[in-house]
Design a protein around this motif. Structure first.
Motif, mmCIF file in Angstrom:
data_model
loop_
_atom_site.group_PDB
_atom_site.id
_atom_site.type_symbol
_atom_site.label_atom_id
_atom_site.label_comp_id
_atom_site.label_asym_id
_atom_site.label_seq_id
_atom_site.Cartn_x
_atom_site.Cartn_y
_atom_site.Cartn_z
ATOM 1 N N ILE A 80 7.022 -8.287 8.800
ATOM 2 C CA ILE A 80 5.939 -7.621 8.069
ATOM 3 C C ILE A 80 4.733 -8.576 7.984
ATOM 4 O O ILE A 80 4.893 -9.758 7.726
ATOM 5 N N ASN A 81 3.551 -8.054 8.258
ATOM 6 C CA ASN A 81 2.354 -8.904 8.235
ATOM 7 C C ASN A 81 1.762 -8.972 6.821
ATOM 8 O O ASN A 81 2.206 -8.275 5.910
ATOM 9 N N SER A 82 0.759 -9.820 6.650
ATOM 10 C CA SER A 82 0.163 -10.048 5.329
ATOM 11 C C SER A 82 -0.458 -8.791 4.742
ATOM 12 O O SER A 82 -0.357 -8.555 3.537
ATOM 13 N N MET A 101 0.473 -5.696 5.244
ATOM 14 C CA MET A 101 1.568 -4.842 4.760
ATOM 15 C C MET A 101 2.204 -5.425 3.498
ATOM 16 O O MET A 101 2.603 -4.673 2.613
ATOM 17 N N LYS A 102 2.297 -6.748 3.430
ATOM 18 C CA LYS A 102 2.834 -7.368 2.210
ATOM 19 C C LYS A 102 1.948 -7.033 1.022
ATOM 20 O O LYS A 102 2.435 -6.661 -0.042
ATOM 21 N N SER A 141 2.295 -3.221 0.143
ATOM 22 C CA SER A 141 3.575 -2.879 -0.488
ATOM 23 C C SER A 141 3.660 -3.460 -1.899
ATOM 24 O O SER A 141 4.165 -2.809 -2.822
ATOM 25 N N SER A 145 7.316 -6.033 0.291
ATOM 26 C CA SER A 145 8.478 -5.737 1.115
ATOM 27 C C SER A 145 8.946 -7.020 1.792
ATOM 28 O O SER A 145 8.138 -7.843 2.212
ATOM 29 N N ASP A 146 10.261 -7.193 1.896
ATOM 30 C CA ASP A 146 10.788 -8.395 2.540
ATOM 31 C C ASP A 146 11.362 -8.090 3.927
ATOM 32 O O ASP A 146 12.159 -8.849 4.455
ATOM 33 N N GLU A 147 10.917 -6.982 4.513
ATOM 34 C CA GLU A 147 11.373 -6.639 5.852
ATOM 35 C C GLU A 147 10.911 -7.705 6.846
ATOM 36 O O GLU A 147 9.803 -8.211 6.742
#
Length: 186
Positions: A141-143, A145-146, A149, A136-138
């Motif tokens: 966003i932390n690592s 969550m990256k 996703s 995700s490129d929101e």
């Protein structure tokens, strides 16, 4: 009242009623990742990707015991995640972006599997997570969550790949030999 898992994810997987077994596996993965620690989530996601690659490769190869031995069992030539990624890409079963994502997830998996004290805040892990193209490129966003996703997106792309790959399954065939008169070797 809490929804049953298959009801919660019906919209996400685009179905109503009972899920196909491969989609149920995807739903189960989502639940498993969410209940695991960071380390457990990484290992679970990487294991699921490993399994999907193996199923895709097996779906493509001839349906013989010798072909199955390539991916399964002790010391199988295509037994590691690294080998499965290379073979799946070499056979055209995954795209170059999927290969890159698999390789990055494998590297993150190796950090979590082989380092006692590791977290998504570690510079090396965070750097790897910043390379994930499917993340995700929101903003903000932390690592962790990256990673999650990207892994879920990759699994969503690969979850039905074995079904499509099976439509192009290889078959054994007799090849011309140099001793046959009609064979011209150039």
């Amino acid at each position: 009242m809490k929804d049953a898992p298959e009801q919660r994810y019906v919209f996400a997987v685009g179905t109503s009623g009972n899920l196909d077994s491969y989609l149920q596996d995807y739903v189960d993965l989502l639940e498993e990742i969410n209940k695991e620690s960071a380390r457990g989530g990484v290992l679970t996601a990487a294991s699921f990707i490993d399994d999907l690659l193996q199923k895709s490769i097996s779906a493509f190869l001839v349906d013989e015991a010798s072909a199955k031995k390539l991916c399964q069992g002790f010391n199988a030539p295509i037994g590691t995640l690294s080998a499965k990624i290379a073979v799946a890409y070499g056979l055209g079963l995954i795209s170059s972006d999927e290969r890159a994502e698999c390789d990055t997830i494998r590297a993150i998996r190796n950090k979590f599997a082989h380092t006692v004290r590791v977290s998504f805040m570690d510079h090396g892990v965070a750097n790897l997570c910043s390379k994930l193209k499917f993340a995700s490129d929101e903003p903000g966003i932390n690592s962790h969550m990256k990673f999650t996703s990207a892994a879920v997106t990759l699994v969503a792309r690969l979850v039905n790949r074995p079904k499509f790959v099976a439509k192009e399954k290889r078959e054994t065939k007799e090849w011309p030999t140099a001793t046959e008169k009609r064979t011209v070797i150039r």
